[in-house]
Design an enzyme around this catalytic site. Structure first.
Site, PDB file in Angstrom:
ATOM      1  N   CYS A 299       0.853  -1.198   0.000  1.00 19.89           N
ATOM      2  CA  CYS A 299       0.000   0.000   0.000  1.00 19.89           C
ATOM      3  C   CYS A 299       0.884   1.242   0.000  1.00 19.89           C
ATOM      4  O   CYS A 299       1.819   1.342   0.800  1.00 19.89           O
ATOM      5  CB  CYS A 299      -0.850   0.057   1.268  1.00 19.89           C
ATOM      6  SG  CYS A 299      -2.164  -1.152   1.280  1.00 19.89           S
TER       7      CYS A 299
ATOM      8  N   TYR B 109      -7.825  -8.310   7.337  1.00 22.04           N
ATOM      9  CA  TYR B 109      -8.830  -7.630   6.524  1.00 22.04           C
ATOM     10  C   TYR B 109     -10.070  -8.529   6.377  1.00 22.04           C
ATOM     11  O   TYR B 109     -10.124  -9.613   6.944  1.00 22.04           O
ATOM     12  CB  TYR B 109      -8.213  -7.174   5.190  1.00 22.04           C
ATOM     13  CG  TYR B 109      -7.077  -6.205   5.432  1.00 22.04           C
ATOM     14  CD1 TYR B 109      -7.323  -4.993   6.098  1.00 22.04           C
ATOM     15  CD2 TYR B 109      -5.761  -6.506   5.090  1.00 22.04           C
ATOM     16  CE1 TYR B 109      -6.290  -4.108   6.387  1.00 22.04           C
ATOM     17  CE2 TYR B 109      -4.716  -5.627   5.373  1.00 22.04           C
ATOM     18  CZ  TYR B 109      -4.991  -4.429   6.023  1.00 22.04           C
ATOM     19  OH  TYR B 109      -3.966  -3.562   6.318  1.00 22.04           O
TER      20      TYR B 109
HETATM   21  C1  LIG Z   1       4.790  -0.141   3.033  1.00 25.64           C
HETATM   22  C2  LIG Z   1       4.159  -1.500   3.103  1.00 25.64           C
HETATM   23  C3  LIG Z   1       2.889  -1.709   2.581  1.00 25.64           C
HETATM   24  C4  LIG Z   1       2.307  -2.983   2.593  1.00 25.64           C
HETATM   25  N1  LIG Z   1       1.100  -3.186   1.975  1.00 25.64           N
HETATM   26  C5  LIG Z   1       0.637  -4.442   1.800  1.00 25.64           C
HETATM   27  C6  LIG Z   1      -0.472  -4.702   0.954  1.00 25.64           C
HETATM   28  O1  LIG Z   1      -0.994  -3.823   0.287  1.00 25.64           O
HETATM   29  N2  LIG Z   1      -0.916  -5.988   0.874  1.00 25.64           N
HETATM   30  C7  LIG Z   1      -0.309  -7.013   1.551  1.00 25.64           C
HETATM   31  O2  LIG Z   1      -0.752  -8.159   1.445  1.00 25.64           O
HETATM   32  N3  LIG Z   1       0.783  -6.787   2.309  1.00 25.64           N
HETATM   33  C8  LIG Z   1       1.275  -5.546   2.428  1.00 25.64           C
HETATM   34  N4  LIG Z   1       2.433  -5.337   3.131  1.00 25.64           N
HETATM   35  C9  LIG Z   1       3.157  -6.494   3.644  1.00 25.64           C
HETATM   36  C10 LIG Z   1       4.242  -6.924   2.648  1.00 25.64           C
HETATM   37  O3  LIG Z   1       3.682  -7.285   1.395  1.00 25.64           O
HETATM   38  C11 LIG Z   1       5.080  -8.074   3.205  1.00 25.64           C
HETATM   39  O4  LIG Z   1       4.260  -9.205   3.359  1.00 25.64           O
HETATM   40  C12 LIG Z   1       5.732  -7.727   4.546  1.00 25.64           C
HETATM   41  O5  LIG Z   1       6.260  -6.407   4.533  1.00 25.64           O
HETATM   42  C13 LIG Z   1       6.861  -8.699   4.897  1.00 25.64           C
HETATM   43  O6  LIG Z   1       7.835  -8.699   3.873  1.00 25.64           O
HETATM   44  P1  LIG Z   1       9.229  -7.879   3.988  1.00 25.64           P
HETATM   45  O7  LIG Z   1       9.912  -8.362   5.232  1.00 25.64           O
HETATM   46  O8  LIG Z   1       9.977  -8.242   2.719  1.00 25.64           O
HETATM   47  O9  LIG Z   1       8.919  -6.407   4.063  1.00 25.64           O
HETATM   48  C14 LIG Z   1       3.002  -4.062   3.168  1.00 25.64           C
HETATM   49  C15 LIG Z   1       4.255  -3.839   3.730  1.00 25.64           C
HETATM   50  C16 LIG Z   1       4.852  -2.597   3.678  1.00 25.64           C
HETATM   51  C17 LIG Z   1       6.231  -2.406   4.242  1.00 25.64           C
END
Ligand SMILES: Cc1cc2nc3c(=O)[nH]c(=O)nc-3n(C[C@H](O)[C@H](O)[C@H](O)COP(=O)(O)O)c2cc1C
Length: 353
Positions: A25, A180
């Site tokens: 997001c 959600y």
């Molecule tokens: C800025 C931001 C926005 C996110 N928005 C979503 C989203 O729209 N949908 C979703 O399923 N997860 C969302 N997440 C979770 C990420 O897709 C991911 O699952 C989570 O950050 C863990 O991965 P990472 O350690 O590589 O950041 C968001 C994470 C971040 C940091």
């Protein structure tokens, strides 16, 4: 030979590698419409070499937004704004994907970078829908959805899927994670209904599976459909891995091609042991026991770590979120680190060392 950089086929779609930009997001839309920020943000990640870029959680209806800045896909203007972004991502060799979502009881909040607190109707917020009248932490008070509202939200998912198809997306992901709406039907912590949509595991799965069946009908045979789940709630008495195994079998039977294995988000107080690879065990169990393709996500930052997850059979692909914000060119750098011949975008070729 690198597994990370091997091609990956999902139905009629081929990813050039197994690196996926996880949906994130941005809270930068106006009335749900994508703008210059989305064009540059998503475009850069496609230029950066990812096999697939999944657009952020995109609301299927106005009340399904987390914040007023969420992307939406319930009208023509929203669809038209995404079309050129999709075309650009594809022109750079990235499979364009999108996640469609309804925020449920986590709706009507300010964006995190503006405090993230609940917005009352007077502050630009809106009424909140949920399986049961149980707030998320100190969030707004949701109303228990009627059967008619359940049917309407299902049709909103179908409408968003049709618009995603028309805008040109090749991969569609239904958001059933992170507390959600669809996850809140699955979890016994948020679903206390006494009708046929609550109670037993089968009853709690009913609405998410109805959404899936309705979406699969309009999403073409040759295009892959995925589901993001929270494999566990990290709370005693909550949704657990055994339930995820049951759900994943049903998802697979109903034509889901990829299960994106995240966790948590249903309550604010869960203690989550966040560390590198903390969710890959879930992806591995689902992949091995259900025989469904999976995406691992969560603190994957290092090319060797990503390669290891795939080579050891923990997942079919890896999704990176925050690391892709730090470095949109992560795939190009990963190829260098792993000694893989991987073409850089022609205008950047002189920078490839
Ligand atoms: C800025 C931001 C926005 C996110 N928005 C979503 C989203 O729209 N949908 C979703 O399923 N997860 C969302 N997440 C979770 C990420 O897709 C991911 O699952 C989570 O950050 C863990 O991965 P990472 O350690 O590589 O950041 C968001 C994470 C971040 C940091």
């Amino acid at each position: 030979m690198s597994r990370l950089f091997s091609p990956w086929r999902l139905r009629g779609v081929e990813l050039k590698n197994r690196i996926v930009v996880s949906p994130m997001c941005q809270y930068m839309a106006q009335d749900g419409v994508a703008g210059e920020w989305h064009r540059v943000h998503l475009g850069s990640r496609a230029v950066g070499g990812a096999g697939m870029v999944i657009v952020e959680a995109t609301a299927v209806s106005p009340e399904g937004r987390i914040s007023p800045g969420d992307l939406g896909l319930w009208n023509e203007a929203q669809e038209e704004a995404l079309r050129p972004i999709v075309a650009f991502m594809r022109s750079q060799g990235a499979v364009p994907g999108i996640q469609i979502a309804h925020a449920g009881r986590k709706a009507s909040t300010a964006p995190p970078f503006r405090g993230g607190s609940f917005l009352s109707p007077g502050e630009g917020g809106w009424p909140i829908l949920a399986p049961s009248a149980l707030a998320f932490g100190s969030g707004g008070s949701p109303r228990e959805m009627s059967e008619a509202e359940i049917g309407r939200v299902r049709e909103s998912f179908v409408g968003a899927a049709r618009r995603a198809l028309s805008a040109g997306f090749d991969y569609l992901e239904i958001h059933m994670a992170h507390g959600y709406l669809l996850h809140s039907f699955l979890s016994p912590l948020s679903n206390r209904r006494t009708d046929s949509y609550g109670g037993s595991l089968d009853a709690r799965m009913r609405f998410p599976l109805e959404v899936l069946d309705a979406v699969r009908k309009v999403w073409p045979e040759e295009r892959p459909l995925g589901v993001r789940i929270s494999a566990v709630d990290w709370v005693d008495g909550g949704w657990d891995l055994e339930s995820s195994l049951v759900l994943a079998r049903k998802l697979k039977e109903r034509g889901v091609d990829l299960v994106d294995c995240s966790s948590g988000g249903i309550v604010p107080h869960a203690a989550i042991p966040v560390a590198p690879g903390y969710q890959t065990a879930f992806s591995e169990r689902l992949r091995k026991e259900v025989g469904v393709a999976t995406l691992a996500v969560g603190m994957i930052t290092d090319p060797a770590q990503a390669e290891h997850i795939l080579v050891t059979g923990q997942a079919d692909g890896v999704a990176l979120a925050r690391e892709m914000l730090r470095d949109p060119y992560w795939p190009l750098h990963a190829a260098n680190r792993l000694g893989v011949e991987f073409p850089w975008p022609a205008p950047y070729a002189r920078a490839r060392s």
